[in-house]
Design an enzyme around this catalytic site. Structure first.
Site, PDB file in Angstrom:
ATOM      1  N   PHE A 153       0.871  -1.174   0.000  1.00 21.80           N
ATOM      2  CA  PHE A 153       0.000   0.000   0.000  1.00 21.80           C
ATOM      3  C   PHE A 153       0.910   1.226   0.000  1.00 21.80           C
ATOM      4  O   PHE A 153       1.991   1.202   0.580  1.00 21.80           O
ATOM      5  CB  PHE A 153      -0.983   0.031   1.187  1.00 21.80           C
ATOM      6  N   THR A 154       0.450   2.281  -0.635  1.00 21.95           N
ATOM      7  CA  THR A 154       1.304   3.453  -0.909  1.00 21.95           C
ATOM      8  C   THR A 154       2.008   3.993   0.344  1.00 21.95           C
ATOM      9  O   THR A 154       3.241   4.047   0.403  1.00 21.95           O
ATOM     10  CB  THR A 154       0.457   4.556  -1.556  1.00 21.95           C
ATOM     11  N   ASP A 244      -2.274  -4.896   8.848  1.00 19.93           N
ATOM     12  CA  ASP A 244      -2.916  -3.649   8.418  1.00 19.93           C
ATOM     13  C   ASP A 244      -4.413  -3.949   8.413  1.00 19.93           C
ATOM     14  O   ASP A 244      -4.951  -4.536   7.477  1.00 19.93           O
ATOM     15  CB  ASP A 244      -2.417  -3.225   7.037  1.00 19.93           C
ATOM     16  N   LYS A 287     -11.941   4.077   7.731  1.00 20.64           N
ATOM     17  CA  LYS A 287     -12.637   3.181   6.799  1.00 20.64           C
ATOM     18  C   LYS A 287     -13.678   2.364   7.567  1.00 20.64           C
ATOM     19  O   LYS A 287     -14.749   2.883   7.857  1.00 20.64           O
ATOM     20  CB  LYS A 287     -11.618   2.268   6.109  1.00 20.64           C
ATOM     21  N   PHE A 478       0.864  10.503  -6.646  1.00 19.47           N
ATOM     22  CA  PHE A 478      -0.521  10.498  -7.110  1.00 19.47           C
ATOM     23  C   PHE A 478      -1.369  11.566  -6.429  1.00 19.47           C
ATOM     24  O   PHE A 478      -2.370  12.009  -6.973  1.00 19.47           O
ATOM     25  CB  PHE A 478      -1.157   9.114  -6.883  1.00 19.47           C
TER      26      PHE A 478
HETATM   27  N1  F0G Z   1      -3.512   1.037   4.812  1.00 15.04           N
HETATM   28  C1  F0G Z   1      -4.468   0.870   3.889  1.00 15.04           C
HETATM   29  C2  F0G Z   1      -4.785  -0.500   3.385  1.00 15.04           C
HETATM   30  C3  F0G Z   1      -5.179   1.994   3.410  1.00 15.04           C
HETATM   31  O1  F0G Z   1      -6.132   1.819   2.499  1.00 15.04           O
HETATM   32  C4  F0G Z   1      -4.842   3.273   3.903  1.00 15.04           C
HETATM   33  C5  F0G Z   1      -5.513   4.456   3.385  1.00 15.04           C
HETATM   34  C6  F0G Z   1      -3.832   3.390   4.855  1.00 15.04           C
HETATM   35  C7  F0G Z   1      -3.186   2.243   5.287  1.00 15.04           C
HETATM   36  C8  F0G Z   1      -3.398   4.722   5.399  1.00 15.04           C
HETATM   37  O2  F0G Z   1      -4.345   5.221   6.250  1.00 15.04           O
HETATM   38  O3  F0G Z   1      -5.139   7.319   5.109  1.00 15.04           O
HETATM   39  O4  F0G Z   1      -5.598   6.884   7.537  1.00 15.04           O
HETATM   40  O5  F0G Z   1      -3.322   7.430   6.787  1.00 15.04           O
HETATM   41  N2  F0G Z   1      -6.202   4.450   2.345  1.00 15.04           N
HETATM   42  C9  F0G Z   1      -6.964   5.548   1.775  1.00 15.04           C
HETATM   43  C10 F0G Z   1      -7.557   5.113   0.469  1.00 15.04           C
HETATM   44  C11 F0G Z   1      -6.232   6.829   1.680  1.00 15.04           C
HETATM   45  O6  F0G Z   1      -8.204   5.951  -0.166  1.00 15.04           O
HETATM   46  O7  F0G Z   1      -7.397   3.960   0.072  1.00 15.04           O
HETATM   47  P1  F0G Z   1      -4.605   6.812   6.426  1.00 15.04           P
END
Ligand code: F0G
Length: 488
Positions: A153-154, A244, A287, A478
């Site tokens: 994940f990014t 995660d 989420k 992005f």
């Molecule tokens: N891990 C996963 C799997 C995520 O989808 C995200 C965030 C994070 C960690 C980081 O969490 O944004 O609270 O700092 N995902 C969002 C998305 C940004 O749009 O998928 P965060």
């Protein structure tokens, strides 16, 4: 699972039911329609724009949907993060915020809820998920380490790299194939894990990072059987499992629906079992838990907790608030209890399946099977005339916005960024546009409009031009990168 739709008329009313053979007994089961387990108490008005206005807005935003103004968006499917609708109980919790700097009542409520529902003994609040990733990566990773995971994940990978580690993808190959219908594409490939172990040794693998409902794979779950096998593997080699758990409830729902032996257990029980197989967790509570902001780091090891408390004060705040207001911790504690209810999860995933099935029957190339938080469009298949370095998913997301004001997100080469060692563009196998569904926000009619809009863009696909960067940030490009259309 083979299933078929039966349309019947009862007392003049047309009823559509889906029937399928149960995996255990082979008997015919009828899947009834679902409805949301809530009613609407307050609404937020949204604005419609003209195509001319949207064309101007996307150029001004540099063809990046992250840079659009929210008021120019009609149906916002950018993310499911921080955009869920809170319940009346959560809003009531907001009014019960104890905003003491230290020892807020809401922190203790949150800590107890995390322990009861997720099994982790210690909780360190953070402002959101990446705050927890930062602390955990600094605590566990040393220079030269490798961190295997079921797809990157990014923000997670970036924090691993900033701490001196290298992410190694150990997800099964099916996860990289949008057409594979494997029911648990989030599973770990033990062949890949063994090869890494042989290559670098267990001393250089601090933990395996396991995401439940893998975001970048299309919201695909990991099975309990695979996770249990991983627990045994990690015990053998003295390696931790970090979870995660951003979308753990959705993963638990898929286990209940798809994995033999789990059909009679509740989502709540399955969530507890998943967490119990892991050592520590990072959570973006924006989420599953349906709050606008917040996250935490959780674990069972007391020494790790003490070290996390030392670091959280540097980056986030005192260990009993970690960047969150007391009221937000209260809303989070309540949101956790709502997120694991079976009827909530059935409606949540049911809405995504509804959109997925509409698009699938219209012939739109999608990631299969349907994921837990979003429908993912296969941009390379929709725009075959574009090369991947012309960023087809970025171009498709921009075209969808111009068509109808729907905002989606690129999850392909732009999100993958550049290799931290070679500086070359990473070109992932999955070049996707994510239609992410916020929790409890949109109705089925919004899903109908979305499906129609995607189909219209697909029919005009040959008009969509590729993009090139005009501004490229060095990290997480992005979010703020800007583009222009290529000439051809
Ligand atoms: N891990 C996963 C799997 C995520 O989808 C995200 C965030 C994070 C960690 C980081 O969490 O944004 O609270 O700092 N995902 C969002 C998305 C940004 O749009 O998928 P965060």
């Amino acid at each position: 699972m083979p299933q078929f739709t039966v349309v019947s008329v009862h007392s003049g009313v047309t009823v559509t039911t889906v029937r399928f053979y149960s995996t255990t007994g082979g008997e015919l089961v009828e899947k009834r329609s679902w409805a949301e387990p809530y009613k609407i108490k307050m609404v937020e008005l949204i604005k419609m724009t003209t195509e001319e206005e949207r064309k101007a807005a996307i150029v001004e935003a540099g063809y990046n949907t992250f840079l659009l103004k929210s008021e120019d968006v009609y149906i916002d499917l950018l993310t499911d993060s921080g955009v869920g609708a809170m319940s009346d109980r959560q809003w009531a919790g907001i009014m019960m915020g104890d905003e003491a700097y230290a020892g807020s009542r809401n922190f203790y409520h949150l800590q107890k809820t995390v322990e009861d529902y997720y099994s982790y003994q210690y909780t360190v609040p953070t402002h959101q998920g990446r705050g927890a990733e930062n602390i955990l990566s600094q605590l566990l990773i040393k220079e030269g380490d490798c961190v295997p995971g079921n797809m990157y994940f990014t923000t997670t990978r970036l924090h691993q790299e900033l701490a001196g580690g290298t992410f190694v993808d150990v997800i099964i190959d099916e996860a990289h194939d949008p057409n594979s219908t494997h029911p648990f594409k989030g599973n770990v490939d033990f062949g890949k894990l063994d090869a890494l172990l042989k290559d670098v040794g267990s001393d250089r693998i601090p933990y395996v990072c396991i995401a439940t409902c893998v975001n970048m794979a299309g919201g695909q779950p990991i099975s309990m059987a695979n996770l249990r096998e991983l627990r045994v593997w990690c015990n053998q080699h003295g390696i931790l499992i970090v979870h995660d758990m951003t979308r753990v409830a959705e993963n638990a729902y898929f286990i209940q629906q798809r994995e033999a032996g789990y059909e009679a257990l509740s989502v709540q029980q399955i969530v507890h079992e998943i967490c119990g197989l892991t050592d520590a967790a990072t959570m973006s509570s924006k989420k599953d838990a349906m709050v606008n902001i917040g996250g935490f780091l959780a674990m069972n090891d007391e020494r790790l907790y003490e070290r996390a408390c030392e670091l959280v004060v540097v980056y986030e705040g005192l260990h009993t608030y970690g960047g969150m207001a007391g009221r937000d911790m209260e809303a989070l504690a309540i949101g956790i209890t709502e997120s694991v209810q079976d009827n909530h999860m059935q409606a949540r995933v049911g809405q995504i399946e509804y959109l997925w099935e509409k698009l699938e029957s219209a012939g739109v190339p999608l990631v299969r099977p349907c994921g837990g938080h979003a429908v993912f469009l296969d941009a390379r298949a929709i725009l075959p005339h574009l090369k991947q370095d012309q960023f087809p998913a970025q171009a498709l997301a921009a075209a969808l916005y111009v068509e109808s004001g729907i905002r989606a997100m690129e999850r392909g080469a732009v999100s993958a960024g550049r290799d931290s060692k070679t500086g070359q563009n990473r070109l992932p196998k999955l070049e996707l546009v994510r239609l992410t569904i916020p929790r409890r926000v949109y109705t089925q009619a919004h899903m109908d409009v979305t499906a129609e809009s995607v189909v219209r863009v697909m029919h005009r696909a040959s008009e969509v031009r590729g993009l090139r960067f005009t501004y490229e940030p060095s990290m997480l490009r992005f979010f703020q990168g800007r583009f222009e259309e290529c000439d051809s």
